[in-house]
Write a protein that holds these residues in place. Structure first.
Motif, PDB file in Angstrom:
ATOM      1  N   VAL A  59      15.400  12.151   0.527  1.00 31.48           N
ATOM      2  CA  VAL A  59      15.917  12.716   1.671  1.00 31.48           C
ATOM      3  C   VAL A  59      16.560  11.759   2.652  1.00 31.48           C
ATOM      4  O   VAL A  59      17.563  11.792   3.374  1.00 31.48           O
ATOM      5  N   THR A  60      15.450  10.671   3.053  1.00 30.36           N
ATOM      6  CA  THR A  60      15.938   9.555   3.834  1.00 30.36           C
ATOM      7  C   THR A  60      16.805   8.299   3.408  1.00 30.36           C
ATOM      8  O   THR A  60      17.477   7.688   4.066  1.00 30.36           O
ATOM      9  N   GLY A  61      16.519   8.160   1.939  1.00 32.30           N
ATOM     10  CA  GLY A  61      17.124   6.958   1.525  1.00 32.30           C
ATOM     11  C   GLY A  61      16.125   5.633   1.631  1.00 32.30           C
ATOM     12  O   GLY A  61      16.773   4.582   1.157  1.00 32.30           O
ATOM     13  N   PHE A  62      15.123   5.858   2.254  1.00 26.59           N
ATOM     14  CA  PHE A  62      14.418   4.769   2.753  1.00 26.59           C
ATOM     15  C   PHE A  62      12.869   5.087   2.068  1.00 26.59           C
ATOM     16  O   PHE A  62      12.140   5.907   2.304  1.00 26.59           O
ATOM     17  N   PRO A  63      12.498   3.989   1.128  1.00 28.54           N
ATOM     18  CA  PRO A  63      11.008   4.256   0.338  1.00 28.54           C
ATOM     19  C   PRO A  63       9.870   3.755   1.442  1.00 28.54           C
ATOM     20  O   PRO A  63      10.210   2.744   1.890  1.00 28.54           O
ATOM     21  N   ALA A  64       8.824   4.241   1.144  1.00 24.58           N
ATOM     22  CA  ALA A  64       7.778   4.071   1.842  1.00 24.58           C
ATOM     23  C   ALA A  64       7.066   2.972   1.141  1.00 24.58           C
ATOM     24  O   ALA A  64       7.381   2.494  -0.178  1.00 24.58           O
ATOM     25  N   ALA A  65       6.137   2.130   1.672  1.00 23.26           N
ATOM     26  CA  ALA A  65       5.583   0.951   1.071  1.00 23.26           C
ATOM     27  C   ALA A  65       5.036   1.112  -0.354  1.00 23.26           C
ATOM     28  O   ALA A  65       5.002   0.217  -1.034  1.00 23.26           O
ATOM     29  N   PRO A  66       4.091   2.286  -0.601  1.00 24.69           N
ATOM     30  CA  PRO A  66       3.725   2.528  -1.886  1.00 24.69           C
ATOM     31  C   PRO A  66       4.774   2.763  -2.800  1.00 24.69           C
ATOM     32  O   PRO A  66       4.685   2.200  -3.995  1.00 24.69           O
ATOM     33  N   LEU A  67       5.833   3.398  -2.461  1.00 20.01           N
ATOM     34  CA  LEU A  67       6.903   3.615  -3.621  1.00 20.01           C
ATOM     35  C   LEU A  67       7.703   2.535  -3.534  1.00 20.01           C
ATOM     36  O   LEU A  67       8.032   2.182  -4.868  1.00 20.01           O
ATOM     37  N   ARG A  68       7.834   1.575  -2.727  1.00 15.83           N
ATOM     38  CA  ARG A  68       8.562   0.506  -2.897  1.00 15.83           C
ATOM     39  C   ARG A  68       8.006  -0.514  -3.835  1.00 15.83           C
ATOM     40  O   ARG A  68       8.638  -1.298  -4.498  1.00 15.83           O
ATOM     41  N   GLU A  69       6.675  -0.621  -3.775  1.00 18.30           N
ATOM     42  CA  GLU A  69       5.790  -1.371  -4.414  1.00 18.30           C
ATOM     43  C   GLU A  69       5.789  -0.876  -6.009  1.00 18.30           C
ATOM     44  O   GLU A  69       5.888  -1.743  -6.860  1.00 18.30           O
ATOM     45  N   ALA A  70       5.846   0.441  -6.205  1.00 14.76           N
ATOM     46  CA  ALA A  70       6.067   0.783  -7.406  1.00 14.76           C
ATOM     47  C   ALA A  70       7.400   0.752  -7.971  1.00 14.76           C
ATOM     48  O   ALA A  70       7.529   0.236  -9.178  1.00 14.76           O
ATOM     49  N   ILE A  71       8.350   0.843  -7.344  1.00 15.55           N
ATOM     50  CA  ILE A  71       9.938   0.603  -7.870  1.00 15.55           C
ATOM     51  C   ILE A  71       9.829  -1.091  -8.257  1.00 15.55           C
ATOM     52  O   ILE A  71      10.460  -1.246  -9.248  1.00 15.55           O
ATOM     53  N   GLU A  72       9.333  -1.885  -7.437  1.00 21.13           N
ATOM     54  CA  GLU A  72       9.318  -3.510  -7.682  1.00 21.13           C
ATOM     55  C   GLU A  72       8.682  -3.594  -9.004  1.00 21.13           C
ATOM     56  O   GLU A  72       9.022  -4.489  -9.821  1.00 21.13           O
ATOM     57  N   ALA A  73       7.521  -2.747  -9.135  1.00 19.96           N
ATOM     58  CA  ALA A  73       6.687  -3.263 -10.151  1.00 19.96           C
ATOM     59  C   ALA A  73       7.541  -2.843 -11.762  1.00 19.96           C
ATOM     60  O   ALA A  73       7.726  -3.524 -12.626  1.00 19.96           O
ATOM     61  N   VAL A  74       8.266  -1.598 -11.524  1.00 20.92           N
ATOM     62  CA  VAL A  74       8.915  -1.138 -12.698  1.00 20.92           C
ATOM     63  C   VAL A  74      10.099  -2.055 -12.901  1.00 20.92           C
ATOM     64  O   VAL A  74      10.454  -2.320 -13.940  1.00 20.92           O
ATOM     65  N   THR A  75      11.133  -2.424 -11.837  1.00 22.93           N
ATOM     66  CA  THR A  75      12.141  -3.201 -12.185  1.00 22.93           C
ATOM     67  C   THR A  75      11.938  -4.924 -12.340  1.00 22.93           C
ATOM     68  O   THR A  75      12.675  -5.348 -13.077  1.00 22.93           O
ATOM     69  N   GLU A  76      10.693  -5.217 -12.021  1.00 26.03           N
ATOM     70  CA  GLU A  76      10.375  -6.475 -12.663  1.00 26.03           C
ATOM     71  C   GLU A  76       9.423  -6.604 -13.876  1.00 26.03           C
ATOM     72  O   GLU A  76       9.235  -7.841 -14.275  1.00 26.03           O
ATOM     73  N   ALA A  77       9.156  -5.502 -14.354  1.00 25.74           N
ATOM     74  CA  ALA A  77       8.294  -5.257 -15.714  1.00 25.74           C
ATOM     75  C   ALA A  77       9.236  -6.037 -16.783  1.00 25.74           C
ATOM     76  O   ALA A  77      10.453  -5.877 -16.959  1.00 25.74           O
TER      77      ALA A  77
END
Length: 208
Positions: A59-77
């Protein structure tokens, strides 16, 4: 030696969850194979814990800190394992929503093992008509063997026409391990941003 990073994403909704169990078994099998040659770090991400953050991000286009961390973990795997329950002949809405909030170029060239769980083997076709096209669209490298676990698969050895679940897990994990060795993770998005030449500097280079 830098450890190889394997991240498993589980979209299971219940606790305990057969989806999480399958993610754990695939991650452990991959870790065991890769550990023969290099140190390995494994992380499992439970999407049910991020459901509210994923909805807010859509809805907002901005990830909360836990989601941002999960996204980074996936993209850097170095290698990704993606596991979802099958609902109405396709992946779950939570699973799709998570990958919707990831930049659609972030998984380019990343080795991915797809897997799913469901009540009956009839749902297994969803791996090929829904999940594989999703990750092909994201330009990931999807391993040939997809793993589906129906309720009756747990603890069985298969039959004369199909391998047992343990055999399928081993084969798919070996394929992911082989691809991971050959395709190290790309530079993370944050690192790429740091390397961008500032616009003012580009303009200065054009002036006589």
């Amino acid at each position: 030696m830098k450890p190889l990073k394997i991240v498993a994403v589980s979209a299971g909704l219940s606790r305990p969850s057969s989806t999480r169990l399958l993610a754990d078994r695939l991650a452990e099998a991959t870790r065991r194979i890769l550990a023969e040659e290099a140190p390995v770090e494994v992380r499992v991400i439970e999407l049910r814990e991020l459901a509210s953050d994923i909805a807010d991000n859509l809805v907002t286009g901005f990830p909360a800190a836990p989601l941002r961390e999960a996204i980074e973990a996936v993209t850097e795997a170095d290698g990704l394992i993606a596991v979802t329950p099958i609902f109405t002949a396709s992946y779950s809405g939570l699973f799709k929503s998570f990958f919707d909030v990831i930049d659609n170029t972030a998984l380019t060239g990343k080795p991915v093992l797809i897997a799913a769980t469901g009540g009956t083997a009839r749902h297994s076709l969803a791996l090929e008509h829904a999940m594989r096209p999703l990750f092909s669209y994201l330009r990931a490298l999807v391993v040939p063997t997809a793993v589906f676990a129906a309720s009756e698969d747990w603890g069985t050895a298969g039959d004369e026409r199909t391998d047992g679940l343990s055999d399928r897990i081993t084969r798919a994990s070996r394929e992911l391990a082989d691809l991971t060795r050959r395709h190290p993770a790309a530079v993370s998005a944050s690192a790429q941003i740091d390397e961008v030449i500032p616009f003012e500097q580009q303009l200065a280079a054009l002036r006589p």
